[in-house]
Design a protein around this motif. Sequence first.
Motif, PDB file in Angstrom:
ATOM      1  N   GLU A   1       0.826  -1.210   0.000  1.00  0.00           N
ATOM      2  CA  GLU A   1       0.000   0.000   0.000  1.00  0.00           C
ATOM      3  C   GLU A   1       0.858   1.257   0.000  1.00  0.00           C
TER       4      GLU A   1
ATOM      5  N   ALA B   1       2.272   1.874  -3.417  1.00  0.00           N
ATOM      6  CA  ALA B   1       1.214   2.334  -4.314  1.00  0.00           C
ATOM      7  C   ALA B   1       0.871   3.793  -4.013  1.00  0.00           C
TER       8      ALA B   1
ATOM      9  N   LEU C   1       3.740  -4.663  -7.805  1.00  0.00           N
ATOM     10  CA  LEU C   1       2.947  -3.620  -8.464  1.00  0.00           C
ATOM     11  C   LEU C   1       3.070  -3.749  -9.974  1.00  0.00           C
TER      12      LEU C   1
ATOM     13  N   LYS D   1      -6.755   2.970  -5.266  1.00  0.00           N
ATOM     14  CA  LYS D   1      -7.643   2.009  -4.631  1.00  0.00           C
ATOM     15  C   LYS D   1      -6.857   1.064  -3.731  1.00  0.00           C
ATOM     16  N   LEU D   2      -5.752   0.578  -4.257  1.00  0.00           N
ATOM     17  CA  LEU D   2      -4.922  -0.335  -3.477  1.00  0.00           C
ATOM     18  C   LEU D   2      -4.429   0.350  -2.199  1.00  0.00           C
TER      19      LEU D   2
ATOM     20  N   ARG E   1       1.020  -6.542 -11.332  1.00  0.00           N
ATOM     21  CA  ARG E   1      -0.385  -6.168 -11.431  1.00  0.00           C
ATOM     22  C   ARG E   1      -0.627  -5.071 -12.461  1.00  0.00           C
TER      23      ARG E   1
END
Lengths: 253, 253
Positions: free
Chosen positions: B164, B167, B215, B238-239, B218
Amino acid sequence: MSSQSIRSFASRQYPCEKCPLRPLPAFREFDKQELSFISTFKRGELAVDKGATVLVEGSHSAHLYTVLSGWAFRYKLLPDGRRQILNYSMPGDLIGLQGSLMGEMQHSVEALSPMLLCVFEREQLHELYRNYPGLAYDITWIASREERMLDENLLSIGRRTALERAAYLIAFIASRARGVGLNGKTPVQIPITQQHIADTLGLSLVHTNKTIRKLMDRKLVMWRDGGCEVGDYDGLKKLARWEGLGEERRPLI
Amino acid sequence: MSSQSIRSFASRQYPCEKCPLRPLPAFREFDKQELSFISTFKRGELAVDKGATVLVEGSHSAHLYTVLSGWAFRYKLLPDGRRQILNYSMPGDLIGLQGSLMGEMQHSVEALSPMLLCVFEREQLHELYRNYPGLAYDITWIASREERMLDENLLSIGRRTALERAAYLIAFIASRARGVGLNGKTPVQIPITQQHIADTLGLSLVHTNKTIRKLMDRKLVMWRDGGCEVGDYDGLKKLARWEGLGEERRPLI
DNA sequence: CGGGTACTTGAGGACTATCAATTGTCGTGG
DNA sequence: CCACGACAATTGATAGTCCTCAAGTACCCG
Protein backbone atom coordinates in the motif's frame (compact mmCIF):
# COMPACT_ATOMS: atom_id res chain seq x y z
CA MET A 1 -16.30 8.51 17.73
CA SER A 2 -16.51 9.76 21.27
CA SER A 3 -19.30 11.94 22.46
CA GLN A 4 -17.82 13.39 25.59
CA SER A 5 -19.14 16.79 26.35
CA ILE A 6 -17.58 19.98 25.15
CA ARG A 7 -18.53 22.84 27.41
CA SER A 8 -17.90 26.42 26.56
CA PHE A 9 -17.52 29.23 29.02
CA ALA A 10 -18.90 32.61 28.22
CA SER A 11 -16.61 34.25 30.71
CA ARG A 12 -12.90 34.21 30.55
CA GLN A 13 -11.03 32.72 33.38
CA TYR A 14 -7.83 33.91 31.80
CA PRO A 15 -7.83 37.29 30.08
CA CYS A 16 -4.85 37.55 27.76
CA GLU A 17 -3.24 40.13 30.00
CA LYS A 18 -3.08 37.54 32.70
CA CYS A 19 -2.23 34.59 30.49
CA PRO A 20 -0.58 31.97 32.64
CA LEU A 21 1.57 30.78 29.76
CA ARG A 22 3.03 33.98 28.45
CA PRO A 23 5.42 34.59 31.35
CA LEU A 24 7.10 31.23 30.75
CA PRO A 25 10.65 31.45 29.47
CA ALA A 26 9.66 29.29 26.50
CA PHE A 27 7.77 32.17 24.93
CA ARG A 28 9.01 35.37 23.41
CA GLU A 29 7.94 38.80 24.63
CA PHE A 30 5.08 40.48 22.81
CA ASP A 31 4.65 44.21 22.61
CA LYS A 32 1.53 46.01 23.84
CA GLN A 33 -0.09 46.36 20.44
CA GLU A 34 0.30 42.72 19.66
CA LEU A 35 -1.07 41.72 23.04
CA SER A 36 -4.08 43.91 22.72
CA PHE A 37 -4.84 42.59 19.26
CA ILE A 38 -4.59 39.02 20.47
CA SER A 39 -6.94 39.92 23.23
CA THR A 40 -9.44 41.07 20.60
CA PHE A 41 -8.73 38.05 18.47
CA LYS A 42 -9.62 35.75 21.33
CA ARG A 43 -13.27 34.87 21.33
CA GLY A 44 -13.58 32.90 24.51
CA GLU A 45 -12.52 29.76 26.18
CA LEU A 46 -13.53 26.20 25.59
CA ALA A 47 -13.26 23.42 28.12
CA VAL A 48 -13.20 19.87 26.85
CA ASP A 49 -13.16 16.59 28.71
CA LYS A 50 -10.62 13.88 28.36
CA GLY A 51 -11.43 11.80 25.32
CA ALA A 52 -13.44 14.51 23.59
CA THR A 53 -12.92 15.05 19.90
CA VAL A 54 -11.92 18.68 19.43
CA LEU A 55 -11.73 18.67 15.64
CA VAL A 56 -12.85 16.11 13.10
CA GLU A 57 -11.27 15.23 9.79
CA GLY A 58 -13.41 16.39 6.91
CA SER A 59 -15.16 19.16 8.80
CA HIS A 60 -14.92 22.89 8.18
CA SER A 61 -14.15 24.49 11.47
CA ALA A 62 -14.69 28.18 11.93
CA HIS A 63 -12.30 28.19 14.83
CA LEU A 64 -8.71 27.90 15.72
CA TYR A 65 -7.43 27.20 19.20
CA THR A 66 -4.49 27.68 21.45
CA VAL A 67 -4.05 25.18 24.23
CA LEU A 68 -4.17 26.87 27.62
CA SER A 69 -3.89 23.66 29.59
CA GLY A 70 -4.11 19.94 28.98
CA TRP A 71 -2.91 17.54 26.33
CA ALA A 72 -4.25 16.39 22.97
CA PHE A 73 -3.16 14.45 19.94
CA ARG A 74 -3.63 14.90 16.24
CA TYR A 75 -4.34 11.83 14.10
CA LYS A 76 -5.55 10.44 10.81
CA LEU A 77 -7.49 7.29 10.06
CA LEU A 78 -7.45 4.88 7.16
CA PRO A 79 -10.89 3.82 5.91
CA ASP A 80 -10.58 0.49 7.69
CA GLY A 81 -9.84 2.07 11.04
CA ARG A 82 -6.09 1.93 11.24
CA ARG A 83 -5.01 5.02 13.15
CA GLN A 84 -1.83 7.05 12.92
CA ILE A 85 -1.08 9.65 15.55
CA LEU A 86 0.76 12.52 13.90
CA ASN A 87 1.75 14.68 16.82
CA TYR A 88 0.80 15.80 20.29
CA SER A 89 -0.42 19.21 21.42
CA MET A 90 0.29 20.79 24.75
CA PRO A 91 0.00 24.21 26.35
CA GLY A 92 0.98 27.01 24.01
CA ASP A 93 0.38 25.00 20.86
CA LEU A 94 -1.95 26.11 18.10
CA ILE A 95 -4.65 23.66 17.02
CA GLY A 96 -6.53 23.79 13.76
CA LEU A 97 -4.36 26.16 11.78
CA GLN A 98 -4.19 23.77 8.86
CA GLY A 99 -7.95 23.58 8.76
CA SER A 100 -8.29 27.34 8.93
CA LEU A 101 -6.02 27.84 5.98
CA MET A 102 -7.00 24.96 3.77
CA GLY A 103 -10.71 24.95 4.44
CA GLU A 104 -11.30 21.36 5.32
CA MET A 105 -9.68 19.60 8.26
CA GLN A 106 -7.40 16.85 7.09
CA HIS A 107 -6.92 15.32 10.51
CA SER A 108 -8.75 14.96 13.80
CA VAL A 109 -7.77 16.09 17.28
CA GLU A 110 -8.68 14.36 20.52
CA ALA A 111 -8.07 15.44 24.10
CA LEU A 112 -5.81 13.26 26.22
CA SER A 113 -6.82 15.06 29.39
CA PRO A 114 -9.28 17.76 30.35
CA MET A 115 -8.28 20.83 28.41
CA LEU A 116 -8.85 24.54 28.37
CA LEU A 117 -8.59 26.16 24.94
CA CYS A 118 -8.50 29.76 23.79
CA VAL A 119 -10.87 30.15 20.87
CA PHE A 120 -10.12 32.33 17.86
CA GLU A 121 -12.17 33.12 14.80
CA ARG A 122 -10.79 31.87 11.58
CA GLU A 123 -12.23 34.91 9.86
CA GLN A 124 -10.05 37.29 11.77
CA LEU A 125 -6.92 35.65 10.52
CA HIS A 126 -7.04 37.93 7.50
CA GLU A 127 -7.12 41.00 9.67
CA LEU A 128 -4.15 39.67 11.57
CA TYR A 129 -2.20 39.27 8.35
CA ARG A 130 -3.21 42.73 7.18
CA ASN A 131 -2.36 44.64 10.32
CA TYR A 132 0.11 42.61 12.31
CA PRO A 133 2.88 41.37 10.06
CA GLY A 134 4.90 40.35 13.10
CA LEU A 135 2.14 38.04 14.25
CA ALA A 136 1.64 36.79 10.71
CA TYR A 137 5.28 35.89 10.63
CA ASP A 138 4.86 34.16 13.96
CA ILE A 139 2.05 32.03 12.62
CA THR A 140 4.16 30.92 9.71
CA TRP A 141 6.92 30.21 12.18
CA ILE A 142 4.58 28.05 14.21
CA ALA A 143 3.51 26.13 11.11
CA SER A 144 7.13 25.64 10.29
CA ARG A 145 7.87 24.33 13.75
CA GLU A 146 5.12 21.79 13.36
CA GLU A 147 6.65 20.75 10.08
CA ARG A 148 9.99 20.28 11.75
CA MET A 149 8.46 18.01 14.36
CA LEU A 150 6.78 15.98 11.64
CA ASP A 151 10.08 15.63 9.84
CA GLU A 152 11.59 14.19 12.99
CA ASN A 153 8.69 11.82 13.50
CA LEU A 154 8.95 10.67 9.93
CA LEU A 155 12.65 9.99 10.35
CA SER A 156 11.85 8.09 13.48
CA ILE A 157 9.11 5.86 12.10
CA GLY A 158 10.92 5.29 8.86
CA ARG A 159 14.42 4.63 9.99
CA ARG A 160 14.69 3.99 13.70
CA THR A 161 14.26 0.56 15.29
CA ALA A 162 11.28 -0.05 17.54
CA LEU A 163 13.34 0.51 20.66
CA GLU A 164 14.90 3.70 19.32
CA ARG A 165 11.52 4.96 18.23
CA ALA A 166 9.97 4.49 21.61
CA ALA A 167 12.93 6.15 23.29
CA TYR A 168 12.77 9.05 20.87
CA LEU A 169 9.07 9.57 21.29
CA ILE A 170 9.11 9.65 25.04
CA ALA A 171 12.15 11.90 25.16
CA PHE A 172 10.56 14.18 22.58
CA ILE A 173 7.28 14.55 24.40
CA ALA A 174 8.94 14.98 27.76
CA SER A 175 11.25 17.60 26.36
CA ARG A 176 8.36 19.63 24.97
CA ALA A 177 6.39 19.25 28.17
CA ARG A 178 9.25 20.49 30.32
CA GLY A 179 9.55 23.48 28.03
CA VAL A 180 6.09 24.64 29.05
CA GLY A 181 6.54 23.97 32.72
CA LEU A 182 4.60 20.77 32.96
CA ASN A 183 7.01 19.36 35.49
CA GLY A 184 5.59 21.09 38.49
CA LYS A 185 6.59 18.48 40.97
CA THR A 186 8.40 15.33 39.93
CA PRO A 187 9.24 14.34 36.36
CA VAL A 188 6.49 15.03 33.85
CA GLN A 189 3.63 12.56 33.81
CA ILE A 190 2.67 11.93 30.21
CA PRO A 191 -1.03 11.01 30.14
CA ILE A 192 -1.02 8.46 27.34
CA THR A 193 -1.70 4.76 27.03
CA GLN A 194 0.47 2.24 25.28
CA GLN A 195 -2.11 2.18 22.52
CA HIS A 196 -1.32 5.83 21.81
CA ILE A 197 2.36 5.08 21.66
CA ALA A 198 1.71 2.15 19.35
CA ASP A 199 -0.36 4.33 17.04
CA THR A 200 2.33 6.97 17.03
CA LEU A 201 5.21 4.63 16.34
CA GLY A 202 3.46 2.52 13.74
CA LEU A 203 3.74 -0.63 15.86
CA SER A 204 1.20 -3.10 17.21
CA LEU A 205 0.04 -2.75 20.77
CA VAL A 206 1.62 -6.02 21.85
CA HIS A 207 4.99 -5.24 20.41
CA THR A 208 4.88 -1.74 21.81
CA ASN A 209 4.29 -3.22 25.22
CA LYS A 210 7.30 -5.47 24.89
CA THR A 211 9.42 -2.61 23.65
CA ILE A 212 8.45 -0.29 26.48
CA ARG A 213 9.14 -3.11 28.86
CA LYS A 214 12.72 -3.15 27.62
CA LEU A 215 12.99 0.58 28.26
CA MET A 216 11.65 -0.01 31.75
CA ASP A 217 14.12 -2.83 32.35
CA ARG A 218 16.87 -0.40 31.47
CA LYS A 219 15.36 2.11 33.87
CA LEU A 220 14.95 4.67 31.10
CA VAL A 221 11.24 5.13 31.69
CA MET A 222 8.64 4.33 34.31
CA TRP A 223 5.01 3.46 33.79
CA ARG A 224 2.79 4.60 36.61
CA ASP A 225 -0.78 5.64 37.21
CA GLY A 226 -1.75 5.10 33.62
CA GLY A 227 0.89 7.36 32.24
CA CYS A 228 4.57 7.40 31.58
CA GLU A 229 7.49 9.15 33.19
CA VAL A 230 11.02 9.64 32.07
CA GLY A 231 13.60 7.84 34.17
CA ASP A 232 16.74 8.87 32.31
CA TYR A 233 16.31 11.60 29.75
CA ASP A 234 19.89 11.56 28.49
CA GLY A 235 19.80 7.80 28.27
CA LEU A 236 16.74 7.98 26.06
CA LYS A 237 18.31 10.59 23.81
CA LYS A 238 21.46 8.56 23.47
CA LEU A 239 19.60 5.37 22.69
CA ALA A 240 17.50 7.15 20.08
CA ARG A 241 20.53 8.95 18.68
CA TRP A 242 18.54 12.13 19.02
CA GLU A 243 20.10 15.54 19.54
CA GLY A 244 17.13 17.16 21.21
CA LEU A 245 15.13 20.05 19.85
CA GLY A 246 17.16 23.22 20.02
CA GLU A 247 14.21 25.27 21.14
CA GLU A 248 14.65 28.98 21.21
CA ARG A 249 11.91 31.17 22.55
CA ARG A 250 8.81 30.93 20.46
CA PRO A 251 5.73 33.01 19.83
CA LEU A 252 2.46 32.37 21.63
CA ILE A 253 -0.64 33.37 19.76
CA MET B 1 28.18 14.24 0.22
CA SER B 2 28.09 15.00 -3.46
CA SER B 3 30.16 17.73 -5.01
CA GLN B 4 28.38 18.25 -8.26
CA SER B 5 28.63 21.75 -9.51
CA ILE B 6 26.10 24.42 -8.74
CA ARG B 7 26.20 27.10 -11.37
CA SER B 8 24.50 30.41 -11.00
CA PHE B 9 23.38 32.60 -13.82
CA ALA B 10 23.63 36.32 -13.50
CA SER B 11 21.01 36.80 -16.15
CA ARG B 12 17.46 35.66 -15.93
CA GLN B 13 16.19 33.31 -18.51
CA TYR B 14 12.75 33.70 -17.05
CA PRO B 15 11.70 37.12 -15.81
CA CYS B 16 8.71 36.78 -13.49
CA GLU B 17 6.46 38.42 -16.04
CA LYS B 18 7.16 35.51 -18.34
CA CYS B 19 7.19 32.81 -15.72
CA PRO B 20 6.44 29.53 -17.46
CA LEU B 21 4.70 28.15 -14.41
CA ARG B 22 2.30 30.90 -13.51
CA PRO B 23 -0.09 30.34 -16.40
CA LEU B 24 -0.69 26.75 -15.32
CA PRO B 25 -4.16 26.06 -13.99
CA ALA B 26 -2.62 24.71 -10.79
CA PHE B 27 -1.72 28.23 -9.67
CA ARG B 28 -3.89 31.09 -8.58
CA GLU B 29 -3.88 34.46 -10.28
CA PHE B 30 -1.72 37.18 -8.78
CA ASP B 31 -2.42 40.87 -9.12
CA LYS B 32 0.02 43.33 -10.64
CA GLN B 33 1.37 44.61 -7.34
CA GLU B 34 2.09 41.17 -6.08
CA LEU B 35 3.77 40.17 -9.29
CA SER B 36 5.96 43.20 -9.34
CA PHE B 37 7.01 42.68 -5.76
CA ILE B 38 7.88 39.07 -6.46
CA SER B 39 9.90 40.24 -9.37
CA THR B 40 11.88 42.45 -6.97
CA PHE B 41 12.07 39.67 -4.45
CA LYS B 42 13.67 37.37 -6.97
CA ARG B 43 17.41 37.66 -6.90
CA GLY B 44 18.35 35.48 -9.83
CA GLU B 45 18.35 31.94 -11.02
CA LEU B 46 20.38 28.99 -9.95
CA ALA B 47 21.02 25.94 -12.09
CA VAL B 48 22.01 22.75 -10.32
CA ASP B 49 23.01 19.39 -11.71
CA LYS B 50 21.38 16.10 -10.94
CA GLY B 51 22.75 14.80 -7.68
CA ALA B 52 23.80 18.21 -6.37
CA THR B 53 23.07 19.07 -2.77
CA VAL B 54 21.00 22.23 -2.79
CA LEU B 55 20.75 22.71 0.96
CA VAL B 56 22.55 20.99 3.81
CA GLU B 57 21.23 20.14 7.24
CA GLY B 58 22.86 22.28 9.87
CA SER B 59 23.73 25.15 7.58
CA HIS B 60 22.36 28.70 7.70
CA SER B 61 21.21 29.49 4.22
CA ALA B 62 20.62 33.09 3.24
CA HIS B 63 18.38 31.96 0.45
CA LEU B 64 15.07 30.48 -0.32
CA TYR B 65 14.13 28.95 -3.64
CA THR B 66 11.23 28.19 -5.87
CA VAL B 67 11.64 25.32 -8.27
CA LEU B 68 11.30 26.48 -11.86
CA SER B 69 12.06 23.11 -13.36
CA GLY B 70 13.40 19.75 -12.26
CA TRP B 71 12.92 17.48 -9.27
CA ALA B 72 14.47 17.27 -5.81
CA PHE B 73 13.96 15.53 -2.52
CA ARG B 74 14.19 16.61 1.08
CA TYR B 75 15.75 14.22 3.60
CA LYS B 76 17.24 13.74 7.03
CA LEU B 77 20.04 11.45 8.16
CA LEU B 78 20.64 9.58 11.38
CA PRO B 79 24.23 9.79 12.70
CA ASP B 80 24.98 6.30 11.40
CA GLY B 81 23.88 7.12 7.88
CA ARG B 82 20.33 5.82 7.79
CA ARG B 83 18.42 8.14 5.49
CA GLN B 84 14.77 9.13 5.51
CA ILE B 85 13.34 10.97 2.54
CA LEU B 86 10.68 13.36 3.81
CA ASN B 87 9.14 14.69 0.63
CA TYR B 88 9.79 15.55 -2.97
CA SER B 89 9.93 18.97 -4.59
CA MET B 90 8.84 19.77 -8.08
CA PRO B 91 8.11 22.88 -10.14
CA GLY B 92 6.27 25.54 -8.19
CA ASP B 93 7.39 24.26 -4.81
CA LEU B 94 9.21 26.39 -2.28
CA ILE B 95 12.51 25.06 -0.94
CA GLY B 96 14.21 26.22 2.22
CA LEU B 97 11.36 28.05 3.91
CA GLN B 98 11.86 26.14 7.12
CA GLY B 99 15.51 27.12 7.18
CA SER B 100 14.70 30.75 6.48
CA LEU B 101 12.31 30.94 9.38
CA MET B 102 14.07 28.83 11.95
CA GLY B 103 17.63 29.85 11.21
CA GLU B 104 19.31 26.52 10.82
CA MET B 105 18.35 23.97 8.19
CA GLN B 106 16.99 20.84 9.78
CA HIS B 107 17.08 18.77 6.62
CA SER B 108 19.00 18.54 3.37
CA VAL B 109 17.78 18.84 -0.20
CA GLU B 110 19.25 17.04 -3.20
CA ALA B 111 18.44 17.38 -6.89
CA LEU B 112 16.97 14.35 -8.64
CA SER B 113 17.46 15.91 -12.04
CA PRO B 114 19.01 19.06 -13.42
CA MET B 115 17.09 21.95 -11.89
CA LEU B 116 16.50 25.61 -12.38
CA LEU B 117 15.67 27.53 -9.22
CA CYS B 118 14.46 31.06 -8.56
CA VAL B 119 16.55 32.54 -5.78
CA PHE B 120 15.09 34.79 -3.08
CA GLU B 121 16.75 36.56 -0.20
CA ARG B 122 15.73 35.43 3.21
CA GLU B 123 16.18 38.98 4.43
CA GLN B 124 13.41 40.30 2.25
CA LEU B 125 10.91 37.98 3.78
CA HIS B 126 10.27 40.57 6.46
CA GLU B 127 9.47 43.18 3.89
CA LEU B 128 7.09 40.77 2.25
CA TYR B 129 5.29 40.27 5.53
CA ARG B 130 5.19 43.98 6.21
CA ASN B 131 3.84 45.08 2.86
CA TYR B 132 2.14 42.15 1.22
CA PRO B 133 -0.18 40.44 3.67
CA GLY B 134 -1.72 38.43 0.85
CA LEU B 135 1.62 36.94 -0.03
CA ALA B 136 2.40 36.41 3.63
CA TYR B 137 -0.79 34.46 3.93
CA ASP B 138 0.21 32.49 0.85
CA ILE B 139 3.51 31.54 2.41
CA THR B 140 1.77 30.23 5.50
CA TRP B 141 -0.59 28.39 3.21
CA ILE B 142 2.34 26.78 1.45
CA ALA B 143 3.88 25.73 4.75
CA SER B 144 0.54 24.28 5.71
CA ARG B 145 0.31 22.35 2.48
CA GLU B 146 3.70 20.84 3.15
CA GLU B 147 2.49 19.85 6.58
CA ARG B 148 -0.52 18.17 5.07
CA MET B 149 1.68 16.13 2.77
CA LEU B 150 3.83 15.10 5.70
CA ASP B 151 0.75 14.02 7.61
CA GLU B 152 -0.18 11.76 4.73
CA ASN B 153 3.31 10.34 4.49
CA LEU B 154 3.34 9.66 8.19
CA LEU B 155 0.04 7.84 7.97
CA SER B 156 1.45 5.86 5.11
CA ILE B 157 4.69 4.79 6.72
CA GLY B 158 3.10 4.15 10.05
CA ARG B 159 -0.03 2.31 9.09
CA ARG B 160 -0.04 1.11 5.53
CA THR B 161 1.45 -2.21 4.42
CA ALA B 162 4.53 -2.20 2.21
CA LEU B 163 2.47 -2.73 -0.92
CA GLU B 164 0.00 0.00 0.00
CA ARG B 165 2.81 2.36 0.86
CA ALA B 166 4.50 1.91 -2.47
CA ALA B 167 1.21 2.33 -4.31
CA TYR B 168 0.42 5.46 -2.34
CA LEU B 169 3.81 7.03 -2.89
CA ILE B 170 3.82 6.55 -6.62
CA ALA B 171 0.24 7.74 -7.00
CA PHE B 172 1.02 10.74 -4.79
CA ILE B 173 4.07 11.82 -6.73
CA ALA B 174 2.42 11.25 -10.07
CA SER B 175 -0.59 13.24 -8.98
CA ARG B 176 1.51 16.21 -7.97
CA ALA B 177 3.57 15.99 -11.13
CA ARG B 178 0.52 16.00 -13.34
CA GLY B 179 -0.72 19.05 -11.48
CA VAL B 180 2.24 21.05 -12.75
CA GLY B 181 2.09 19.77 -16.27
CA LEU B 182 4.94 17.30 -16.10
CA ASN B 183 3.13 14.87 -18.36
CA GLY B 184 4.04 16.57 -21.60
CA LYS B 185 3.92 13.44 -23.64
CA THR B 186 3.09 10.05 -22.16
CA PRO B 187 2.50 9.37 -18.49
CA VAL B 188 4.86 11.20 -16.16
CA GLN B 189 8.33 9.74 -15.84
CA ILE B 190 9.37 9.95 -12.20
CA PRO B 191 13.15 10.22 -12.10
CA ILE B 192 13.87 8.22 -8.97
CA THR B 193 15.64 4.99 -8.16
CA GLN B 194 14.29 2.19 -6.03
CA GLN B 195 16.72 3.28 -3.35
CA HIS B 196 14.85 6.59 -3.12
CA ILE B 197 11.57 4.77 -2.78
CA ALA B 198 13.04 2.53 -0.11
CA ASP B 199 14.30 5.54 1.83
CA THR B 200 10.93 7.22 1.55
CA LEU B 201 8.89 4.23 2.63
CA GLY B 202 11.15 3.13 5.46
CA LEU B 203 11.90 -0.21 3.80
CA SER B 204 15.07 -1.96 2.73
CA LEU B 205 16.14 -1.79 -0.89
CA VAL B 206 15.64 -5.51 -1.42
CA HIS B 207 12.17 -5.57 -0.02
CA THR B 208 11.26 -2.44 -1.92
CA ASN B 209 12.31 -4.13 -5.09
CA LYS B 210 10.12 -7.13 -4.40
CA THR B 211 7.22 -4.87 -3.52
CA ILE B 212 7.51 -2.81 -6.69
CA ARG B 213 7.74 -6.02 -8.63
CA LYS B 214 4.33 -6.97 -7.32
CA LEU B 215 2.95 -3.62 -8.46
CA MET B 216 4.47 -4.26 -11.86
CA ASP B 217 2.99 -7.75 -12.01
CA ARG B 218 -0.38 -6.17 -11.43
CA LYS B 219 0.36 -3.68 -14.19
CA LEU B 220 -0.11 -0.76 -11.81
CA VAL B 221 3.30 0.74 -12.53
CA MET B 222 6.08 0.39 -15.06
CA TRP B 223 9.79 0.75 -14.51
CA ARG B 224 11.63 2.08 -17.52
CA ASP B 225 14.73 4.07 -18.34
CA GLY B 226 15.74 4.36 -14.71
CA GLY B 227 12.49 5.91 -13.62
CA CYS B 228 8.96 4.91 -12.88
CA GLU B 229 5.69 5.44 -14.66
CA VAL B 230 2.14 4.98 -13.53
CA GLY B 231 0.30 2.22 -15.32
CA ASP B 232 -3.05 2.50 -13.55
CA TYR B 233 -3.54 5.56 -11.39
CA ASP B 234 -6.94 4.63 -10.04
CA GLY B 235 -5.72 1.12 -9.33
CA LEU B 236 -2.91 2.53 -7.22
CA LYS B 237 -5.24 4.83 -5.32
CA LYS B 238 -7.64 2.01 -4.63
CA LEU B 239 -4.92 -0.33 -3.48
CA ALA B 240 -3.53 2.34 -1.17
CA ARG B 241 -6.97 3.34 0.05
CA TRP B 242 -6.04 6.87 -0.81
CA GLU B 243 -8.52 9.56 -1.73
CA GLY B 244 -6.17 11.73 -3.70
CA LEU B 245 -5.17 15.27 -2.79
CA GLY B 246 -8.03 17.62 -3.42
CA GLU B 247 -5.83 20.29 -4.85
CA GLU B 248 -7.39 23.64 -5.40
CA ARG B 249 -5.42 26.37 -7.10
CA ARG B 250 -2.44 27.36 -5.06
CA PRO B 251 -0.16 30.34 -4.78
CA LEU B 252 3.18 30.47 -6.54
CA ILE B 253 5.80 32.62 -4.91
C1' DC C 1 37.34 -4.42 -21.43
C1' DG C 2 36.91 -2.86 -16.52
C1' DG C 3 34.27 -0.49 -13.24
C1' DG C 4 30.24 1.72 -11.61
C1' DT C 5 25.30 1.97 -10.81
C1' DA C 6 20.76 0.08 -10.69
C1' DC C 7 17.89 -3.73 -10.60
C1' DT C 8 16.94 -8.83 -9.37
C1' DT C 9 16.66 -13.02 -6.91
C1' DG C 10 17.21 -16.63 -3.27
C1' DA C 11 17.96 -18.09 1.48
C1' DG C 12 18.07 -17.68 6.36
C1' DG C 13 17.17 -15.16 10.27
C1' DA C 14 15.56 -11.08 12.91
C1' DC C 15 11.83 -8.34 13.85
C1' DT C 16 6.71 -7.60 14.27
C1' DA C 17 2.00 -8.89 13.93
C1' DT C 18 -1.79 -11.63 15.35
C1' DC C 19 -4.27 -14.57 18.39
C1' DA C 20 -5.44 -15.92 22.86
C1' DA C 21 -5.38 -15.48 27.76
C1' DT C 22 -4.24 -13.57 32.17
C1' DT C 23 -3.66 -9.97 35.55
C1' DG C 24 -4.71 -5.73 37.88
C1' DT C 25 -7.30 -1.52 38.55
C1' DC C 26 -11.34 1.10 38.84
C1' DG C 27 -16.10 2.57 39.08
C1' DT C 28 -20.85 0.85 39.34
C1' DG C 29 -24.55 -1.63 41.23
C1' DG C 30 -26.24 -5.19 44.25
C1' DC D 1 -18.39 -5.69 51.00
C1' DC D 2 -18.28 -8.15 46.80
C1' DA D 3 -19.60 -9.27 41.92
C1' DC D 4 -19.34 -7.36 37.52
C1' DG D 5 -17.86 -5.25 33.31
C1' DA D 6 -14.62 -2.12 31.07
C1' DC D 7 -10.14 -0.85 30.17
C1' DA D 8 -5.05 -1.09 30.29
C1' DA D 9 -1.09 -3.73 30.73
C1' DT D 10 1.15 -8.19 30.18
C1' DT D 11 2.67 -12.70 28.42
C1' DG D 12 3.33 -16.82 25.43
C1' DA D 13 2.87 -19.10 21.04
C1' DT D 14 2.76 -18.99 16.21
C1' DA D 15 2.86 -16.96 11.74
C1' DG D 16 4.07 -13.51 8.57
C1' DT D 17 6.67 -9.52 7.11
C1' DC D 18 10.86 -7.57 6.34
C1' DC D 19 15.98 -7.39 6.74
C1' DT D 20 20.61 -8.85 5.74
C1' DC D 21 23.81 -11.35 3.15
C1' DA D 22 25.28 -12.95 -1.11
C1' DA D 23 25.15 -13.31 -6.00
C1' DG D 24 24.01 -12.43 -10.48
C1' DT D 25 22.28 -9.60 -14.50
C1' DA D 26 21.99 -5.56 -17.37
C1' DC D 27 23.46 -1.27 -18.92
C1' DC D 28 26.32 2.75 -19.51
C1' DC D 29 30.74 5.03 -19.88
C1' DG D 30 35.68 5.90 -20.15
